[in-house]
Design a protein around this motif. Structure first.
Motif, PDB file in Angstrom:
ATOM      1  N   CYS A  39       7.394 -20.461   5.272  1.00 18.88           N
ATOM      2  CA  CYS A  39       8.620 -21.040   4.724  1.00 18.88           C
ATOM      3  C   CYS A  39       8.399 -21.355   3.250  1.00 18.88           C
ATOM      4  O   CYS A  39       8.032 -22.476   2.890  1.00 18.88           O
ATOM      5  N   PRO A  40       8.601 -20.388   2.373  1.00 18.28           N
ATOM      6  CA  PRO A  40       8.349 -20.614   0.945  1.00 18.28           C
ATOM      7  C   PRO A  40       9.469 -21.428   0.295  1.00 18.28           C
ATOM      8  O   PRO A  40      10.474 -21.753   0.924  1.00 18.28           O
ATOM      9  N   ASP A  41       9.274 -21.731  -0.981  1.00 21.10           N
ATOM     10  CA  ASP A  41      10.325 -22.433  -1.733  1.00 21.10           C
ATOM     11  C   ASP A  41      11.608 -21.616  -1.704  1.00 21.10           C
ATOM     12  O   ASP A  41      11.591 -20.392  -1.714  1.00 21.10           O
ATOM     13  N   ARG A  42      12.728 -22.324  -1.738  1.00 19.29           N
ATOM     14  CA  ARG A  42      14.013 -21.640  -1.617  1.00 19.29           C
ATOM     15  C   ARG A  42      14.357 -20.793  -2.832  1.00 19.29           C
ATOM     16  O   ARG A  42      15.227 -19.934  -2.762  1.00 19.29           O
ATOM     17  N   LYS A  43      13.676 -21.022  -3.926  1.00 16.64           N
ATOM     18  CA  LYS A  43      14.008 -20.232  -5.111  1.00 16.64           C
ATOM     19  C   LYS A  43      13.366 -18.854  -5.103  1.00 16.64           C
ATOM     20  O   LYS A  43      13.637 -18.040  -5.978  1.00 16.64           O
ATOM     21  N   VAL A  44      12.507 -18.567  -4.108  1.00 19.80           N
ATOM     22  CA  VAL A  44      11.889 -17.247  -4.069  1.00 19.80           C
ATOM     23  C   VAL A  44      12.808 -16.256  -3.353  1.00 19.80           C
ATOM     24  O   VAL A  44      13.681 -16.634  -2.568  1.00 19.80           O
ATOM     25  N   ASN A  45      12.583 -14.998  -3.624  1.00 21.28           N
ATOM     26  CA  ASN A  45      13.243 -13.918  -2.904  1.00 21.28           C
ATOM     27  C   ASN A  45      12.290 -13.479  -1.796  1.00 21.28           C
ATOM     28  O   ASN A  45      11.265 -12.854  -2.062  1.00 21.28           O
ATOM     29  N   ILE A  46      12.600 -13.834  -0.555  1.00 24.41           N
ATOM     30  CA  ILE A  46      11.648 -13.570   0.530  1.00 24.41           C
ATOM     31  C   ILE A  46      11.487 -12.078   0.815  1.00 24.41           C
ATOM     32  O   ILE A  46      10.583 -11.679   1.555  1.00 24.41           O
ATOM     33  N   ALA A 102       4.605  -8.630   7.454  1.00 20.88           N
ATOM     34  CA  ALA A 102       3.557  -7.813   8.060  1.00 20.88           C
ATOM     35  C   ALA A 102       2.999  -6.906   6.977  1.00 20.88           C
ATOM     36  O   ALA A 102       3.745  -6.390   6.141  1.00 20.88           O
ATOM     37  N   THR A 103       1.690  -6.740   6.968  1.00 23.10           N
ATOM     38  CA  THR A 103       1.093  -5.789   6.027  1.00 23.10           C
ATOM     39  C   THR A 103      -0.185  -5.221   6.630  1.00 23.10           C
ATOM     40  O   THR A 103      -0.713  -5.725   7.630  1.00 23.10           O
ATOM     41  N   TYR A 104      -0.667  -4.166   5.996  1.00 19.98           N
ATOM     42  CA  TYR A 104      -1.820  -3.427   6.497  1.00 19.98           C
ATOM     43  C   TYR A 104      -2.653  -2.988   5.295  1.00 19.98           C
ATOM     44  O   TYR A 104      -2.120  -2.676   4.235  1.00 19.98           O
ATOM     45  N   ILE A 105      -3.971  -2.935   5.486  1.00 18.03           N
ATOM     46  CA  ILE A 105      -4.838  -2.419   4.428  1.00 18.03           C
ATOM     47  C   ILE A 105      -5.923  -1.570   5.075  1.00 18.03           C
ATOM     48  O   ILE A 105      -6.477  -1.934   6.128  1.00 18.03           O
ATOM     49  N   ALA A 106      -6.198  -0.415   4.473  1.00 15.45           N
ATOM     50  CA  ALA A 106      -7.208   0.493   5.021  1.00 15.45           C
ATOM     51  C   ALA A 106      -8.596  -0.108   4.871  1.00 15.45           C
ATOM     52  O   ALA A 106      -8.947  -0.630   3.809  1.00 15.45           O
ATOM     53  N   LYS A 107      -9.401  -0.028   5.909  1.00 13.34           N
ATOM     54  CA  LYS A 107     -10.761  -0.576   5.866  1.00 13.34           C
ATOM     55  C   LYS A 107     -11.596   0.125   4.795  1.00 13.34           C
ATOM     56  O   LYS A 107     -12.512  -0.462   4.219  1.00 13.34           O
ATOM     57  N   SER A 108     -11.277   1.387   4.518  1.00 12.34           N
ATOM     58  CA  SER A 108     -12.059   2.149   3.540  1.00 12.34           C
ATOM     59  C   SER A 108     -11.931   1.580   2.131  1.00 12.34           C
ATOM     60  O   SER A 108     -12.767   1.856   1.267  1.00 12.34           O
ATOM     61  N   LYS A 109     -10.906   0.759   1.886  1.00  8.20           N
ATOM     62  CA  LYS A 109     -10.706   0.170   0.554  1.00  8.20           C
ATOM     63  C   LYS A 109     -11.436  -1.163   0.399  1.00  8.20           C
ATOM     64  O   LYS A 109     -11.593  -1.659  -0.726  1.00  8.20           O
ATOM     65  N   LEU A 110     -11.868  -1.760   1.487  1.00  9.29           N
ATOM     66  CA  LEU A 110     -12.442  -3.103   1.447  1.00  9.29           C
ATOM     67  C   LEU A 110     -13.949  -3.036   1.178  1.00  9.29           C
ATOM     68  O   LEU A 110     -14.688  -2.375   1.916  1.00  9.29           O
ATOM     69  N   LYS A 111     -14.403  -3.720   0.140  1.00 10.30           N
ATOM     70  CA  LYS A 111     -15.798  -3.664  -0.304  1.00 10.30           C
ATOM     71  C   LYS A 111     -16.571  -4.945   0.002  1.00 10.30           C
ATOM     72  O   LYS A 111     -17.767  -5.030  -0.282  1.00 10.30           O
ATOM     73  N   SER A 112     -15.903  -5.949   0.534  1.00  8.62           N
ATOM     74  CA  SER A 112     -16.549  -7.234   0.833  1.00  8.62           C
ATOM     75  C   SER A 112     -16.447  -7.516   2.325  1.00  8.62           C
ATOM     76  O   SER A 112     -15.695  -6.865   3.056  1.00  8.62           O
ATOM     77  N   LYS A 127      10.443  -9.744   7.533  1.00 11.97           N
ATOM     78  CA  LYS A 127      11.193  -9.696   8.788  1.00 11.97           C
ATOM     79  C   LYS A 127      11.743 -11.073   9.144  1.00 11.97           C
ATOM     80  O   LYS A 127      11.158 -12.102   8.821  1.00 11.97           O
ATOM     81  N   ILE A 128      12.854 -11.061   9.836  1.00  9.52           N
ATOM     82  CA  ILE A 128      13.425 -12.307  10.356  1.00  9.52           C
ATOM     83  C   ILE A 128      12.564 -12.769  11.527  1.00  9.52           C
ATOM     84  O   ILE A 128      12.154 -11.965  12.364  1.00  9.52           O
ATOM     85  N   ARG A 129      12.299 -14.056  11.583  1.00 12.56           N
ATOM     86  CA  ARG A 129      11.468 -14.599  12.654  1.00 12.56           C
ATOM     87  C   ARG A 129      12.206 -15.691  13.415  1.00 12.56           C
ATOM     88  O   ARG A 129      11.964 -16.881  13.238  1.00 12.56           O
ATOM     89  N   LEU A 135       7.716   1.676   4.333  1.00 16.91           N
ATOM     90  CA  LEU A 135       7.193   0.881   5.446  1.00 16.91           C
ATOM     91  C   LEU A 135       8.031   1.043   6.707  1.00 16.91           C
ATOM     92  O   LEU A 135       7.508   1.042   7.818  1.00 16.91           O
ATOM     93  N   ARG A 136       9.345   1.174   6.524  1.00 13.74           N
ATOM     94  CA  ARG A 136      10.203   1.356   7.701  1.00 13.74           C
ATOM     95  C   ARG A 136       9.818   2.612   8.468  1.00 13.74           C
ATOM     96  O   ARG A 136       9.899   2.653   9.696  1.00 13.74           O
ATOM     97  N   LYS A 137       9.383   3.636   7.765  1.00 14.46           N
ATOM     98  CA  LYS A 137       9.001   4.885   8.434  1.00 14.46           C
ATOM     99  C   LYS A 137       7.730   4.722   9.247  1.00 14.46           C
ATOM    100  O   LYS A 137       7.641   5.179  10.386  1.00 14.46           O
ATOM    101  N   VAL A 138       6.716   4.072   8.666  1.00 13.66           N
ATOM    102  CA  VAL A 138       5.444   3.956   9.382  1.00 13.66           C
ATOM    103  C   VAL A 138       5.467   2.838  10.419  1.00 13.66           C
ATOM    104  O   VAL A 138       4.616   2.790  11.311  1.00 13.66           O
ATOM    105  N   GLU A 139       6.429   1.927  10.298  1.00 14.53           N
ATOM    106  CA  GLU A 139       6.564   0.867  11.309  1.00 14.53           C
ATOM    107  C   GLU A 139       7.589   1.227  12.375  1.00 14.53           C
ATOM    108  O   GLU A 139       7.840   0.446  13.284  1.00 14.53           O
TER     109      GLU A 139
END
Length: 467
Positions: free
Chosen positions: A380-387, A429-439, A409-411, A290-294
């Motif tokens: 802001c998830p629960d503190r026990k998660v790994n963000i 941040a995330t991305y999904i190709a439209k070609s994969k979406l069927k709904s 990312k830090i905000r 992701l670091r490469k494409v971002e």
């Protein structure tokens, strides 16, 4: 607890809870920048320059240049920071025999997009400078390292100081005759031990003689190239650089400072030498991709004087077709966006136990173009998660499910909520190709790993309706 068998019931359940429907903002696909060189030569050999010069000089032909201009509608405006259409990138454009003709071919749309950099070190007539300033160029960068003849000739390894000084005077004369319709002007100086005592005077000179938007002062680029050792020796101590910065700031002119010290350089090399001790899991591997494409320069094209094009997906030169060129650039742009999304796609995500969590999820941007759907925001998830271990799940109304890795990312901009939660905040941040979406409709879940290995699911309280 949420079992896998309940995933398909979520959309129905959320509709009963009056989910808000959100429609993504529709945006055009666009290159952040296109870097073009119409020749692969320079009339100087500046000691700080990172460019390797090929003995085989190649000037771009007119037909190729005309074809390249078809990319202009798909390029970001010049908004500073390296965005836009680089009429020249790493070589000197004015020495191309067809330079003025190229400028005359720039369409009006280039007035917001196109900038060039020149060293002003080739012989120029007053008429030549008039034509350069009357073209559809948005910004002209001018390199200026010294107004001392000995320093100039040592730094640039060019015996044309008088040519450079004469061009500066002609430039000032032409501008004074026609101040209303000229490109923005910006000077750039590399801070070196050889010119450190001149820097303040250079800034005063450019601001006094020219209507400039800024004067950039920066230290040399450090990379693996021939002059690296010479460049590294040009860096000064933090105290020395701070003294220069104080002098510059005291004169009150608009100056962009990108100045690093010896200590900064040492810290950079130490950081690069440190190897991560974390186990290489799927999240770590995805983060690297992701670091490469971002990266700031991912949606860039590099166009060479021989008519080849290089993108950040293949990094291989490819001949630009002279027919259907606009379609070629549109397809190139689509492929870069889709590849960015495909890098984020998780082909298989396995989990045995999912715990339902409760958290505020903020979606700052929900963007859709012809190639991808993009989400980014913070929560802001629960503190026990790994963000840093986050998968975003898309569940379609037709039953299709997709999992995507997210860059985390830090905000710091989420100040109010961070203060309330004592600083616990994760950006994503995330991305999904439209070609994969069927709904047409999708709900979104945030699946964090906690430190015990369980998955905690946070449900976004809206659903997405695609355009």
């Amino acid at each position: 607890m949420i079992g896998i068998s309940n995933v398909f019931n979520k959309l129905k359940n959320r509709e009963n809870n009056e989910l808000h429907i959100v429609i993504p903002e529709k945006q055009d696909m666009i290159f952040d920048a296109v870097n073009i060189d119409t020749n692969n030569a320079c009339n100087q050999r500046c000691r700080f320059c990172f460019t390797d010069f090929d003995e085989n000089k190649v000037n771009m032909d007119i037909e190729t240049f005309k074809s390249v201009l078809k990319v202009l509608p798909y390029v970001q405006d010049d908004i500073g920071g390296g965005y836009g259409f680089y009429f020249s990138c790493i070589y000197e454009p004015t020495i191309n025999p067809n330079f003025l003709e190229y400028l005359s071919l720039l369409p009006p749309i280039a007035k917001n997009k196109c900038f060039m950099t020149t060293n002003l070190a080739r012989p120029m007539s007053k008429e030549f400078i008039k034509k350069m300033l009357s073209s559809n160029i948005h910004l002209i960068n001018i390199s200026i390292e010294s107004l001392n003849e000995n320093n100039f000739e040592y730094i640039t390894q060019n015996k044309k100081f008088n040519t450079f000084k004469n061009n500066l005077e002609l430039l000032e004369e032409v501008i004074n005759e026609n101040k209303n319709d000229i490109p923005y002007l910006r000077f750039v100086s590399i801070l070196l031990k050889e010119n450190k005592n001149e820097i303040v005077d250079l800034i005063k000179y450019t601001h006094t003689h020219f209507p400039i938007v800024s004067h950039e002062i920066r230290t040399p680029f450090i990379n693996e190239y021939e002059n690296m050792e010479w460049n590294k020796k040009q860096f000064m101590t933090k105290d020395e650089t701070q003294d220069i910065i104080n002098q510059i700031q005291s004169i009150g002119y608009s100056v962009d400072l990108i100045i690093e010290s010896v200590e900064d350089l040492e810290s950079l090399y130490e950081d690069n030498a440190v190897q991560s001790k974390d186990d290489e899991d799927m999240y770590t591997e995805a983060s690297k991709r992701l670091r490469k494409v971002e990266d700031y320069e991912y949606l860039f094209l590099r166009i060479n004087s021989d008519g080849t094009c290089v993108d950040k997906k293949s990094n291989e030169p490819e001949k630009i077709p002279l027919t259907n060129t606009e379609d070629y650039f549109k397809q190139k742009l689509f492929d870069l966006y889709e590849n960015k999304a495909n890098v984020a796609y998780c082909q298989k995500f396995e989990y045995d136990n999912v715990i339902k969590g409760s958290s505020f999820i903020m979606m700052d941007n929900l963007i859709e173009n012809d190639a991808i759907l993009e989400l980014n925001g913070w929560c802001c998830p629960d503190r026990k998660v790994n963000i840093n271990k986050l998968i975003i799940r898309f569940t379609g109304a037709n039953g299709d499910i997709h999992y995507c890795y997210a860059s985390t990312k830090i905000r710091p901009d989420a100040d109010e909520f961070k203060q309330k939660e004592e600083g616990w905040c994760g950006g994503y941040a995330t991305y999904i190709a439209k070609s994969k979406l069927k709904s047409e409709n999708y709900t979104v879940d945030f699946l964090y790993k906690d430190y015990s290995g369980d998955t905690i699911c946070y449900e976004w309280d809206c659903s997405i309706k695609l355009n």
